[in-house]
Design an enzyme around this catalytic site. Structure first.
Site, PDB file in Angstrom:
ATOM      1  N   HIS A 107       0.823  -1.207   0.000  1.00 54.36           N
ATOM      2  CA  HIS A 107       0.000   0.000   0.000  1.00 54.36           C
ATOM      3  C   HIS A 107       0.859   1.260   0.000  1.00 54.36           C
ATOM      4  O   HIS A 107       2.063   1.237   0.308  1.00 54.36           O
ATOM      5  CB  HIS A 107      -0.916   0.013   1.221  1.00 54.36           C
ATOM      6  CG  HIS A 107      -0.161   0.030   2.524  1.00 54.36           C
ATOM      7  ND1 HIS A 107       0.362   1.195   3.066  1.00 54.36           N
ATOM      8  CD2 HIS A 107       0.173  -0.971   3.381  1.00 54.36           C
ATOM      9  CE1 HIS A 107       0.976   0.908   4.198  1.00 54.36           C
ATOM     10  NE2 HIS A 107       0.885  -0.397   4.413  1.00 54.36           N
TER      11      HIS A 107
ATOM     12  N   GLU B 176      -1.830  -6.702   7.534  1.00 57.03           N
ATOM     13  CA  GLU B 176      -0.495  -6.614   8.105  1.00 57.03           C
ATOM     14  C   GLU B 176      -0.376  -7.522   9.330  1.00 57.03           C
ATOM     15  O   GLU B 176      -1.360  -8.049   9.846  1.00 57.03           O
ATOM     16  CB  GLU B 176      -0.218  -5.142   8.476  1.00 57.03           C
ATOM     17  CG  GLU B 176       1.143  -4.846   9.079  1.00 57.03           C
ATOM     18  CD  GLU B 176       2.300  -5.273   8.184  1.00 57.03           C
ATOM     19  OE1 GLU B 176       2.588  -6.495   8.139  1.00 57.03           O
ATOM     20  OE2 GLU B 176       2.932  -4.402   7.556  1.00 57.03           O
TER      21      GLU B 176
END
Length: 333
Positions: free
Chosen positions: A101, A180
């Site tokens: 990202h 994550e």
């Protein structure tokens, strides 16, 4: 507009910049409320099955044929992407473009984001746009069948920019398993604070020794991260012949290590990292140590091939820059 779907693991089980490349593949190529642990999402439609033309009849897999097809697919990259939109149809191979990202305010402040839902900042939005424009210049518009991301805003927003600019005809999906690392009680704390840095490094160093049972305080173990990472990428490969995956630095880094740890192994719902003794030995490999130490910068792109006949991944290149910004953040979190 493309329909949003959620995926699960079920189903048949412009020049680029510095990054890790797999020569063997022939490549030129603060504490806060933490979101609930990721669970596989419910399937919408028939996305659990591989592309209709991507799996050979009778399911017969031969290693030699697989290597030839992977080699054929790899040579078509220019240098990272390939010109052929029907790669999977002709070779039984899915190309995954795995992108971290864009930047967030917490990236800039050095805070560990984990499962906390942080949006892109202006820099991150520009990074996503530049990456998407690079993909479009490389002719990706007609090649990408799907764009899948984690459900966290920073990944979803990056994926939406890529979808809009680079591949507007692709389907859109999310998968919580692409999140994550769950840093537990360290989430939201600044990673450069000496005490916090020491606590974080203690866990990561254990993983680097192959001790994947070690967990972050109130957080996630290495084994949990690796298993969900590999299964989410395996599910993404079922979405088409060329799939963009937008995920997070820690997940990408440790998925890279996992692929090297069990090179060529079939990935299914039973896939696990190697046993402790084997993992400790394997993690001493300099190539793996390089993979887990190299920068995984915002909006970098890794390319991995998935062979539907053998069920195995074949990495081509890791952590390549699409936007030319070598100052992009690498906080892995």
């Amino acid at each position: 507009s493309p329909r949003m779907v959620a995926i699960c693991a079920r189903g048949p089980t412009a020049p680029l910049h510095r990054g890790w490349r797999n020569a063997a593949a022939g490549s030129c190529a603060c504490r806060v409320a933490v979101a609930r642990a990721p669970q596989p999402l419910a399937m919408t439609g028939a996305l659990g099955a591989p592309p209709d033309t991507a799996v050979s009849g009778a399911g017969v897999a031969m290693a030699a044929e697989s290597d030839e097809r992977v080699e054929e697919a790899t040579h078509m990259f220019e240098p990272l992407f390939g010109p052929s939109g029907d790669l999977g149809a002709r070779t039984g191979i899915t190309r995954l473009l795995i992108i971290r990202h864009g930047e967030t305010l917490w990236n800039k402040e050095g805070k560990m984001q984990g499962h906390n839902d942080i949006h892109l900042n202006d820099v991150g939005r520009e990074q996503a746009k530049e990456a998407a424009l690079a993909m479009r210049r490389l002719g990706m518009s007609e090649m990408v069948d799907a764009v899948v991301s984690s459900d966290l805003a920073r990944a979803s927003e990056t994926a939406d920019v890529i979808l809009k600019i680079a591949c507007p005809l692709a389907r859109r999906a999310t998968d919580q398993r692409l999140r994550e690392i769950d840093f537990g009680s360290l989430t939201g704390l600044k990673s450069f604070d000496p005490d916090i840095k020491a606590a974080k490094q203690a866990v990561l160093k254990a993983w680097q020794r192959g001790e994947f049972s070690e967990s972050f305080p109130e957080g996630e173990s290495g084994e949990s991260l690796i298993v969900r990472g590999m299964q989410s990428l395996r599910a993404a490969a079922n979405l088409g012949s060329c799939v963009v995956v937008v995920a997070h630095g820690g997940l990408i880094r440790w998925s890279a290590a996992a692929m090297k740890l069990r090179d060529g192994a079939r990935v299914d719902e039973q896939w696990r990292p190697p046993p402790s003794d084997e993992a400790r030995t394997a993690m001493a490999n300099p190539e793996i140590q390089e993979l887990v130490s190299a920068p995984v910068r915002n909006c970098c792109c890794s390319t991995v091939l998935f062979d539907h006949n053998t069920g195995a991944f074949k990495p081509v290149a890791w952590y390549q820059s699409l936007h030319g910004d070598e100052s992009a953040k690498d906080d892995t979190g």
